[in-house]
Design a protein around this motif. Structure first.
Motif, short mmCIF file in Angstrom:
data_model
loop_
_atom_site.label_atom_id
_atom_site.label_comp_id
_atom_site.label_asym_id
_atom_site.label_seq_id
_atom_site.Cartn_x
_atom_site.Cartn_y
_atom_site.Cartn_z
N MET A 45 0.85 -1.20 0.00
CA MET A 45 0.00 0.00 0.00
C MET A 45 0.88 1.24 0.00
SD MET A 45 -2.76 1.62 -0.15
CE MET A 45 -3.75 0.16 -0.40
N SER A 46 0.35 2.31 -0.60
CA SER A 46 1.05 3.59 -0.62
C SER A 46 0.59 4.46 0.53
CB SER A 46 0.78 4.31 -1.95
OG SER A 46 -0.59 4.67 -2.04
N LEU A 47 1.39 5.42 0.88
CA LEU A 47 1.03 6.34 1.96
C LEU A 47 -0.13 7.24 1.57
CD1 LEU A 47 4.51 7.42 3.40
CD2 LEU A 47 2.88 5.78 4.35
N THR A 48 -0.34 7.42 0.27
CA THR A 48 -1.44 8.27 -0.19
C THR A 48 -2.74 7.50 -0.37
OG1 THR A 48 -0.81 7.89 -2.49
CG2 THR A 48 0.16 9.81 -1.39
N ASN A 49 -2.71 6.18 -0.16
CA ASN A 49 -3.88 5.33 -0.34
C ASN A 49 -4.36 5.30 -1.79
OD1 ASN A 49 -4.63 3.91 2.00
ND2 ASN A 49 -6.76 4.55 1.76
N THR A 50 -3.51 5.68 -2.72
CA THR A 50 -3.85 5.67 -4.13
C THR A 50 -2.75 4.96 -4.92
OG1 THR A 50 -2.78 7.84 -4.45
CG2 THR A 50 -5.15 7.83 -4.00
N ALA A 51 -3.09 4.54 -6.15
CA ALA A 51 -2.11 3.87 -7.00
C ALA A 51 -0.98 4.84 -7.36
CB ALA A 51 -2.81 3.37 -8.25
N PRO A 52 0.24 4.33 -7.66
CA PRO A 52 0.56 2.90 -7.77
C PRO A 52 0.84 2.26 -6.41
CG PRO A 52 2.48 4.21 -8.28
CD PRO A 52 1.38 5.18 -8.06
N PHE A 53 0.65 0.93 -6.35
CA PHE A 53 0.88 0.18 -5.11
C PHE A 53 2.12 -0.72 -5.22
CE2 PHE A 53 -3.86 0.63 -5.42
CZ PHE A 53 -3.95 1.68 -4.54
N ARG A 54 2.75 -0.74 -6.35
CA ARG A 54 3.97 -1.50 -6.58
C ARG A 54 4.84 -0.70 -7.55
NH1 ARG A 54 3.44 -6.97 -5.03
NH2 ARG A 54 1.32 -7.59 -4.55
N PRO A 55 6.18 -0.88 -7.52
CA PRO A 55 6.95 -1.77 -6.62
C PRO A 55 7.19 -1.11 -5.27
CG PRO A 55 8.41 -0.65 -8.13
CD PRO A 55 7.03 -0.24 -8.53
N VAL A 56 7.51 -1.93 -4.28
CA VAL A 56 7.80 -1.44 -2.94
C VAL A 56 9.11 -0.66 -2.95
CG1 VAL A 56 8.37 -2.14 -0.58
CG2 VAL A 56 6.53 -3.31 -1.83
N ASP A 57 9.06 0.59 -2.45
CA ASP A 57 10.28 1.40 -2.37
C ASP A 57 10.59 1.85 -0.95
OD1 ASP A 57 8.37 3.32 -1.88
OD2 ASP A 57 8.60 4.33 -3.82
N ASN A 58 9.69 1.52 0.01
CA ASN A 58 9.85 1.89 1.41
C ASN A 58 10.00 3.40 1.60
OD1 ASN A 58 9.67 -0.72 2.52
ND2 ASN A 58 11.81 -1.13 1.96
N VAL A 59 9.50 4.15 0.63
CA VAL A 59 9.44 5.61 0.75
C VAL A 59 7.99 6.05 0.69
CG1 VAL A 59 10.08 7.82 -0.29
CG2 VAL A 59 11.72 5.91 -0.28
#
Length: 460
Positions: A281-295
């Protein structure tokens, strides 16, 4: 009056407007000072009531408002297999297959009492209040009301100096009026049972999109009309900690000795269970949801595992890909919005197709059983301690999981009663991933929110 008017109400005759359009017929009936003897006995059961009082000193509740509410209540009683039972000035009492509903307008038109009785008294009151809110939105948006809770008292408590705001109600008898603090849930939960949800949709004004309840919660905050609601799927009600002593000048109550302060028992933090969450999941609750960047995009599963190792959450009850809950019978299930079978559909249609397909899967039945088993284990390990089910918003599958969460809790309560766990306390918290990270931070040195117990056991 007690026989003819209920009969006429079935044909809407006693609710027709007069020529001047200002008042409806029940407004001219005698004021009710007590219940008729044939009605007194049913009113001795469980009761839940609210008092809605004009916030402004010079305002009053129009008699038409009470009469329109009476019209709605009579119609609701018919839909629920009931009938009209009694009418007076500003007073209507109806029966349903689930209990009784009553509406009472005070003689000075300053407050309106709404209460219900029976095994389903909370649901009945919630549906009735939905009609009141709908009427205010449609006809009386300038009328500001405050809400209090009506609680029955024993007759001897009516003159107890320690009882705050007592009154002798013409319908309920001795009761007290407690102020209520109402907090609107950031994310409303689906209203259950279905008949209550149907009453909300029928009572509230038109919504240009989706659910009328959702539209009410999201668009009418400036009117503060949400504060009048009582349904636990939409709001959380609390009673402020007031000292229950009347201080009437010159009365014996003012001279009554103050009771010694009660020792406050420490409140245990709830057991935190992450019951539903997306994989990423993103911090903005919107797409994109991948790839994981831990930012901005995170692996939610890994984050929860780290929290569990740190002792900030107790259980993880959500499922993961590749577990034994996978079934060969789910080979045709649509798991992803990117499934080629959804090509040509709109985004909204794809979302609905995934939800519908997953809801019929063997996996989804196993998910529900996993949550129930976790609740049972938590309740047996620490009886009486509150269990908080945390749900993190995500895609169509997590939305489906969270929509069923309240039903899962209801089933768990019934199961717990069979095992003798009658003091089961469960709360459901719906959070965005950003809100979840803020409440349960991992970084060293950041202030931690109360409510994260120590200890960790994993259940997958």
């Amino acid at each position: 009056e007690s026989e003819v008017l209920p009969l006429l109400a079935h044909f809407d005759l006693c609710f027709s407007p007069l020529d001047d359009g200002k008042y409806l017929f029940p407004s001219f009936l005698p004021q009710v000072t007590s219940l008729p003897s044939w009605l007194a006995q049913p009113f001795k059961g469980k009761v839940e009531g609210r008092r809605y009082t004009c916030s402004n000193e010079h305002d009053f509740i129009p008699p038409t408002a009470a009469s329109i509410l009476m019209t709605s209540v009579v119609a609701m009683s018919r839909r629920l297999g009931g009938m009209s039972m009694f009418f007076g000035r500003g007073t209507a009492i109806v029966s349903t297959q689930r209990g009784f509903v009553a509406v009472y307008l005070s003689d000075d038109d300053r407050f309106l009492d709404v209460f219900s009785l029976g095994d389903n008294h909370v649901d009945l009151l919630s549906a009735t209040v939905a009609h009141l809110v709908g009427i205010l939105l449609k006809h009386y948006q300038g009328l500001c009301l405050s809400k209090a809770r009506l609680i029955r008292l024993a007759r001897h408590e009516l003159h107890d100096p320690r009882v705050l705001s007592p009154c002798d109600h013409p319908l309920l008898g001795p009761c007290r009026v407690d102020p209520v603090i109402t907090t609107v849930l950031e994310q409303p939960l689906p209203i259950v049972p279905e008949w209550v949800a149907a009453e909300y949709e029928g009572a509230l004004p038109y919504s240009p999109f989706g659910s009328r309840v959702e539209y009410l919660v999201k668009t009418h905050g400036r009117l503060q009309i949400q504060q009048l609601l009582i349904d636990p799927h939409l709001v959380r009600e609390t009673v402020p900690d007031l000292t229950p002593i009347r201080t009437d000048a010159g009365s014996a109550a003012a001279a009554a000795p103050t009771p010694p302060p009660r020792e406050v028992e420490p409140v245990e933090d709830p057991l935190i269970v992450v019951a539903s969450c997306p994989h990423t999941m993103s911090l903005t609750n919107t797409a994109p949801f991948r790839p994981v960047d831990n930012v901005n995009i995170f692996d939610v599963f890994e984050h929860c595992e780290a929290l569990q190792r740190a002792g900030k959450i107790r259980w993880m009850a959500f499922d993961r890909p590749g577990t034994s809950t996978t079934s060969e019978r789910d080979v045709d299930v649509i798991w992803s919005l990117n499934d080629p079978r959804l090509d040509g559909l709109t985004d909204k249609e794809k979302w609905a197709a995934v939800r519908e397909s997953v809801a019929q899967s063997v996996w989804f039945h196993g998910f529900q059983m996993t949550i129930k088993n976790t609740i049972k284990l938590a309740a047996q390990s620490e009886p009486g301690r509150e269990i908080r089910l945390v749900c993190i918003q995500g895609g169509p599958i997590t939305e489906l999981e969270q929509e069923y969460m309240y039903k899962i809790v209801l089933d768990s309560r019934r199961d717990a009663a069979i095992f003798g766990l009658t003091n089961l306390r469960i709360g459901i918290d719906l959070r965005s991933f950003r809100e979840f990270r803020d409440e349960f931070p991992l970084e060293t040195g950041r202030s931690e929110h109360a409510g994260a117990p120590a200890g960790a056991v994993e259940i997958s």
